[in-house]
Design a protein around this motif. Structure first.
Motif, short mmCIF file in Angstrom:
data_model
loop_
_atom_site.label_atom_id
_atom_site.label_comp_id
_atom_site.label_asym_id
_atom_site.label_seq_id
_atom_site.Cartn_x
_atom_site.Cartn_y
_atom_site.Cartn_z
N VAL A 68 0.90 -1.32 0.10
CA VAL A 68 0.00 -0.21 0.12
C VAL A 68 0.85 1.22 0.00
N LEU A 69 1.99 1.21 0.83
CA LEU A 69 2.68 2.34 1.05
C LEU A 69 3.63 2.77 -0.48
N SER A 70 3.99 1.78 -1.02
CA SER A 70 4.81 1.89 -2.22
C SER A 70 3.72 2.50 -3.48
N LEU A 71 2.47 1.95 -3.53
CA LEU A 71 1.46 2.38 -4.37
C LEU A 71 0.89 3.83 -4.13
N TYR A 72 0.92 4.00 -2.72
CA TYR A 72 0.37 5.43 -2.47
C TYR A 72 1.40 6.38 -2.69
N LEU A 73 2.74 6.11 -2.74
CA LEU A 73 4.05 7.07 -2.83
C LEU A 73 3.74 7.36 -4.59
N HIS A 74 3.48 6.32 -5.20
CA HIS A 74 3.50 6.42 -6.79
C HIS A 74 2.25 7.34 -7.02
N ALA A 75 1.09 7.01 -6.48
CA ALA A 75 -0.03 7.77 -6.72
C ALA A 75 -0.04 9.18 -6.49
N GLU A 76 0.48 9.43 -5.12
CA GLU A 76 0.70 10.73 -4.59
C GLU A 76 1.50 11.57 -5.65
N GLY A 77 2.72 10.80 -5.92
CA GLY A 77 3.65 11.41 -6.75
C GLY A 77 3.17 12.02 -8.13
N ARG A 78 2.25 11.18 -8.80
CA ARG A 78 1.96 11.12 -10.10
C ARG A 78 0.51 12.48 -9.75
N LEU A 79 -0.30 12.17 -8.93
CA LEU A 79 -1.66 13.16 -9.00
C LEU A 79 -1.13 14.60 -8.28
N LEU A 80 -0.13 14.45 -7.31
CA LEU A 80 0.12 15.70 -6.66
C LEU A 80 1.47 16.51 -7.39
N SER A 81 1.93 15.73 -8.38
CA SER A 81 3.01 16.10 -9.02
C SER A 81 4.15 16.20 -8.09
#
Length: 202
Positions: A68-81
């Motif tokens: 969950v953490l790794s996917l969260y970091l990726h999603a956050e990184g993409r969606l919040l730039s």
């Protein structure tokens, strides 16, 4: 009693909710490619529970949390730039955590095969497999990014040095889990349970 596992599960739920919120924000901002990636990430975060319920594959809570953490970091990184705002630090941290997660998945797969099939791996072979598995998945990820940049016009790979550093951090993540495996092999091994097959054996 509040345990590490309960805290980990709670934090995982929080991150899943945050990914969903970021997706909604992305929809309103018409940022559709990150929304798609975030949606896929959110779906994948539920796979450990699916594996547990449908096939009885019980993975350590730490692995579920890291997924969950790794996917969260990726999603956050993409969606919040964040990949752009905090480049390259954010990207490399994400690669290290993601690679460690992949390495743990490789470890879990190898232990399931060792426990419940005729395929047997000794400790040394398992450690080698973990590192190679992490590097292979990292290489496939870079190929996906290259394909996306070429066909869609994204900018996942700003240059050769970025790609090479990604692979280096992938290697470091794999080596970190390999070291943990060397030190805590028996403890880690006992936390991987395929309940349905175990019940049949009993």
């Amino acid at each position: 009693m509040l345990t590490k596992e309960k805290v980990g599960v709670f934090l995982s739920y929080i991150m899943q909710v945050l990914i969903f919120i970021y997706i909604i924000m992305g929809i309103f901002e018409k940022n559709y490619l990150p929304v798609f990636e975030g949606t896929m990430a959110l779906i994948i975060t539920f796979l450990p529970n699916l594996l547990k319920r449908k096939w009885g594959i019980h993975l350590p809570w730490t692995l579920n949390f890291l997924i969950v953490l790794s996917l969260y970091l990726h999603a956050e990184g993409r969606l919040l730039s964040f990949y752009t705002l905090f480049y390259p630090v954010y990207d490399k941290i994400g690669h290290f955590i993601g690679s460690a997660t992949v390495a743990l998945l490789g470890f879990s797969l190898a232990i399931i095969l060792d426990k419940y099939t005729k395929i047997k791996l000794n400790k040394g072979s398992l450690i080698f497999f973990i590192v190679i598995f992490a590097l292979t998945m990292g290489g496939l990820w870079e190929i996906i990014e290259f394909t996306s940049d070429t066909l869609i016009g994204t900018n996942h790979q700003p240059g050769l040095s970025d790609t090479m550093l990604d692979l280096i951090f992938d290697l470091l993540g794999g080596l970190f889990i390999a070291l943990l495996t060397h030190v805590n092999f028996n403890t880690m091994k006992e936390h991987i349970i395929l309940k349905k097959l175990k019940n049949k054996e009993g």
